[in-house]
Design a protein around this motif. Structure first.
Motif, short mmCIF file in Angstrom:
data_model
loop_
_atom_site.label_atom_id
_atom_site.label_comp_id
_atom_site.label_asym_id
_atom_site.label_seq_id
_atom_site.Cartn_x
_atom_site.Cartn_y
_atom_site.Cartn_z
N LEU A 37 115.90 33.95 15.61
CA LEU A 37 116.47 35.20 16.29
C LEU A 37 117.87 34.97 16.98
O LEU A 37 117.78 34.31 18.06
N THR A 38 119.03 35.45 16.46
CA THR A 38 120.23 35.35 16.96
C THR A 38 120.42 36.61 18.11
O THR A 38 119.39 37.51 18.06
N PRO A 39 121.25 36.80 19.08
CA PRO A 39 121.32 37.77 19.88
C PRO A 39 121.33 39.15 19.04
O PRO A 39 121.87 39.33 18.28
N ALA A 40 120.30 40.03 19.86
CA ALA A 40 120.17 41.36 19.33
C ALA A 40 119.71 41.48 17.98
O ALA A 40 119.55 42.46 17.28
N SER A 41 119.19 40.34 17.44
CA SER A 41 118.44 40.40 16.16
C SER A 41 116.90 40.64 16.42
O SER A 41 116.19 40.28 17.49
N ALA A 42 116.13 41.12 15.33
CA ALA A 42 115.03 41.49 15.60
C ALA A 42 113.98 40.88 14.28
O ALA A 42 114.49 41.04 13.13
N ALA A 43 112.65 40.77 14.58
CA ALA A 43 111.74 40.37 13.68
C ALA A 43 110.90 41.46 13.38
O ALA A 43 110.46 42.10 14.40
N LEU A 44 110.75 42.25 12.18
CA LEU A 44 109.89 43.42 12.05
C LEU A 44 108.62 43.09 11.31
O LEU A 44 108.86 42.67 10.18
N LEU A 45 107.66 43.34 12.01
CA LEU A 45 106.38 42.92 11.41
C LEU A 45 105.44 44.07 11.33
O LEU A 45 105.58 44.97 12.30
N GLU A 46 104.78 44.13 10.04
CA GLU A 46 103.82 45.07 9.71
C GLU A 46 102.43 44.62 9.42
O GLU A 46 102.47 43.70 8.81
N VAL A 47 101.39 45.18 10.28
CA VAL A 47 100.01 44.78 9.81
C VAL A 47 99.57 46.08 9.53
O VAL A 47 99.50 47.13 10.19
N ALA A 48 98.12 45.84 8.88
CA ALA A 48 97.44 46.98 8.80
C ALA A 48 96.66 47.06 9.79
O ALA A 48 96.21 46.12 10.62
N ALA A 49 96.51 48.29 10.39
CA ALA A 49 95.47 48.39 11.64
C ALA A 49 94.35 48.47 11.40
O ALA A 49 93.73 48.46 10.28
N ALA A 50 93.48 47.53 12.48
CA ALA A 50 92.28 47.33 12.17
C ALA A 50 91.30 48.57 12.36
O ALA A 50 91.66 49.69 13.18
#
Length: 154
Positions: free
Chosen positions: A141-154
């Motif tokens: 993660l460089t400045p202002a970068s984001a990891a977009l994580l998606e999961v199925a809701a339980a």
């Protein structure tokens, strides 16, 4: 039947901060002019991908709050979103391997089932560690970068 609802988590590092000055505590460092632009660009990219947070958890450091302010300029939806500021998200980022668990505890405290997308804005090294742990692979993660994580809701 319909697919399970998805839960989205945006793990974001604050934008570029101004250079360290002896008279300014690290916690109080503002964004640089470049950082303000980075944050607005990041918000525009999230908006284009339709990753609009329902809620934000953020460190209470000045540069993190200014990152959110600059993002709201580019993503008007952020102006009405609940923002929860945690001093602990600032301090935990420096500790080895503790940010993921801390984020999960904060989410349990404040998120509810209606929320489809939550953003967490914090600091390295903790944000990279948490993103890498959740993604199951190294995330940078460089400045202002984001990891977009998606999961199925339980």
């Amino acid at each position: 039947g319909s697919a399970l609802p998805r839960r989205r988590l945006i793990l974001m590092r604050h934008a570029e901060a101004a250079a360290t000055e002896p008279s300014v505590r690290d916690h109080d460092r503002p964004l640089s002019p470049v950082g303000v632009k980075q944050a607005a660009d990041a918000a525009s990219q999230l908006r284009a991908k339709a990753w609009i947070p329902d809620m934000v958890l953020a460190s209470n450091a000045r540069r993190t709050k200014q990152t959110l302010d600059a993002m709201a300029e580019a993503m008007s939806q952020l102006e009405d979103v609940d923002v929860h500021l945690y001093g602990s998200l600032y301090t935990v980022a420096a500790l080895d391997g503790q940010t993921r668990q801390h984020i999960e505890e904060c989410l349990l405290e404040v998120a509810d089932d209606r929320m489809e997308c939550v953003a967490v804005v914090g600091h390295n090294k903790g944000m990279e560690e948490a993103a890498s742990s959740m993604a199951g692979r190294p995330v940078k993660l460089t400045p202002a970068s984001a990891a977009l994580l998606e999961v199925a809701a339980a």
